[in-house]
Write a protein that holds these residues in place. Structure first.
Motif, short mmCIF file in Angstrom:
data_model
loop_
_atom_site.label_atom_id
_atom_site.label_comp_id
_atom_site.label_asym_id
_atom_site.label_seq_id
_atom_site.Cartn_x
_atom_site.Cartn_y
_atom_site.Cartn_z
N THR A 187 0.83 -1.21 0.00
CA THR A 187 0.00 0.00 0.00
C THR A 187 0.87 1.26 0.00
O THR A 187 0.50 2.27 -0.62
CB THR A 187 -0.93 0.02 1.22
OG1 THR A 187 -0.17 -0.23 2.41
CG2 THR A 187 -2.01 -1.04 1.09
N GLU A 188 2.02 1.22 0.66
CA GLU A 188 2.92 2.37 0.66
C GLU A 188 3.51 2.59 -0.73
O GLU A 188 3.68 3.72 -1.18
CB GLU A 188 4.04 2.18 1.69
CG GLU A 188 3.56 2.25 3.13
CD GLU A 188 4.69 2.16 4.13
OE1 GLU A 188 5.87 2.16 3.69
OE2 GLU A 188 4.42 2.08 5.33
N ASP A 207 0.96 4.27 -2.88
CA ASP A 207 0.92 5.70 -2.61
C ASP A 207 2.06 6.43 -3.30
O ASP A 207 1.89 7.53 -3.83
CB ASP A 207 0.98 5.95 -1.09
CG ASP A 207 -0.30 5.54 -0.37
OD1 ASP A 207 -1.33 5.42 -1.06
OD2 ASP A 207 -0.25 5.32 0.85
N CYS A 250 1.23 6.95 -6.87
CA CYS A 250 0.21 7.99 -7.04
C CYS A 250 0.82 9.38 -6.93
O CYS A 250 0.39 10.32 -7.61
CB CYS A 250 -0.89 7.83 -5.99
SG CYS A 250 -1.93 6.38 -6.25
N ASP A 251 1.84 9.52 -6.09
CA ASP A 251 2.42 10.84 -5.82
C ASP A 251 3.63 11.18 -6.69
O ASP A 251 4.04 12.34 -6.74
CB ASP A 251 2.85 10.94 -4.34
CG ASP A 251 1.67 10.78 -3.39
OD1 ASP A 251 0.54 11.06 -3.82
OD2 ASP A 251 1.90 10.37 -2.23
#
Length: 289
Positions: free
Chosen positions: A264-265, A268, A271-272
């Motif tokens: 999950t990290e 992220d 996404c960033d």
């Protein structure tokens, strides 16, 4: 990493698909592990023909072999205990004891203590199928795992019962299952076979790597990618393939960048970070052609 995928027809099961999947892979020199459904003579032979080795689980789909392995492991375990006490040993088991090894390990994992015993024996004469269909089998083994949930008192002190206490009385969080219930989720005992001559430590290492697939792959697909909650029917195979492409891209970036081991990290981060998306998604796909 996920290397290949085949859909399973609703009228069949994995047994028919595993041989087709193996043909897609170069397994020469590799050790193949499969759940109990893959413990089939034809699959073992195919693995050998393709230059691979196997460590397979034996459960009730092979009832005779399963019963024989558990029976001989019980006897060898008792004889080993007698040997440590200097007691007289059963002469019938002398050869098997020379080829028998066991090792125990304990570790704390999240909110539980995990006690594991790995047993291996290079004498396979006790296995009826080794004399007939399974003549490639060189080792029989067993893995016993007991998970004891952590317990604390009001002051936060660890009051978790020992392994011996747990097996006798259970605990507040996990009562010992009755004989009618079987071993239960906290107490597991699994028979194994292999065409390799293994040590107990090596058997444990291979099994732990197999277990890691459940944690690092299936759990991620089911929970993080929400595959088990997908309502899709007609498109489920295509969506499964897309999820696995996404999983591989994320896993590859985690391995190469060494940034994090939590999926999950990493999601992220993608996404960033446009640079990551460019490097692993677009440049990576372009570089394949």
């Amino acid at each position: 990493m996920i290397l290949a995928q085949l859909p399973i027809d609703s009228k069949t099961n994995e047994i028919t698909a595993i041989p087709k999947l193996l043909k897609l892979l170069d397994i020469s020199g590799s050790t193949v592990t499969i759940d109990a459904i893959g413990t089939q003579t034809a699959i073992m032979n195919q693995i050998h023909e393709q230059g691979g080795h196997f460590v397979l689980t034996v459960k009730n789909n092979q009832p005779e072999a399963c019963e024989e392995i558990h029976a001989v492991m019980d006897r060898l375990e008792r004889e080993t205990a007698k040997k440590k006490k200097g007691e007289r040993l059963d002469p019938v088991l002398r050869k098997s004891l020379k080829n028998y090894e066991e090792v125990s390990r304990t570790e704390k994992n999240r909110d539980r203590y995990e006690h594991r015993t790995y047993q291996i024996c290079g004498d396979v004469s006790w296995l009826t199928k080794s004399q007939e269909e399974w003549n490639m089998v060189k080792s029989i083994g067993r893995i016993k795992q007991v998970r004891v949930p952590v317990e604390r008192d009001k002051e936060g002190n660890d009051i978790t019962p020992s392994l011996e206490e747990f097996l006798k009385k259970g605990s507040i969080r996990a009562p010992v299952p009755s004989a009618a219930e079987g071993t239960g989720k906290d107490i597991q005992c699994t028979a194994m076979i292999s065409d390799l001559t293994l040590t107990a430590e090596k058997l444990g290492s291979i099994k732990r790597m197999h277990w890691s697939i459940e944690n690092r792959l299936h759990h991620v697909l089911d929970d993080t990618f929400r595959e088990d909650r997908s309502p899709a029917k007609k498109s489920r195979n295509n969506l499964a393939l897309i999820r696995k492409y996404a999983y591989n891209i994320l896993r590859l970036s985690m391995l190469e960048a060494g940034m994090t081991n939590i999926m999950t990290e990493m999601m992220d981060c993608f996404c960033d970070n446009a640079v990551l998306r460019e490097q692993y998604v677009f440049q990576g796909i372009t570089g394949l052609y």
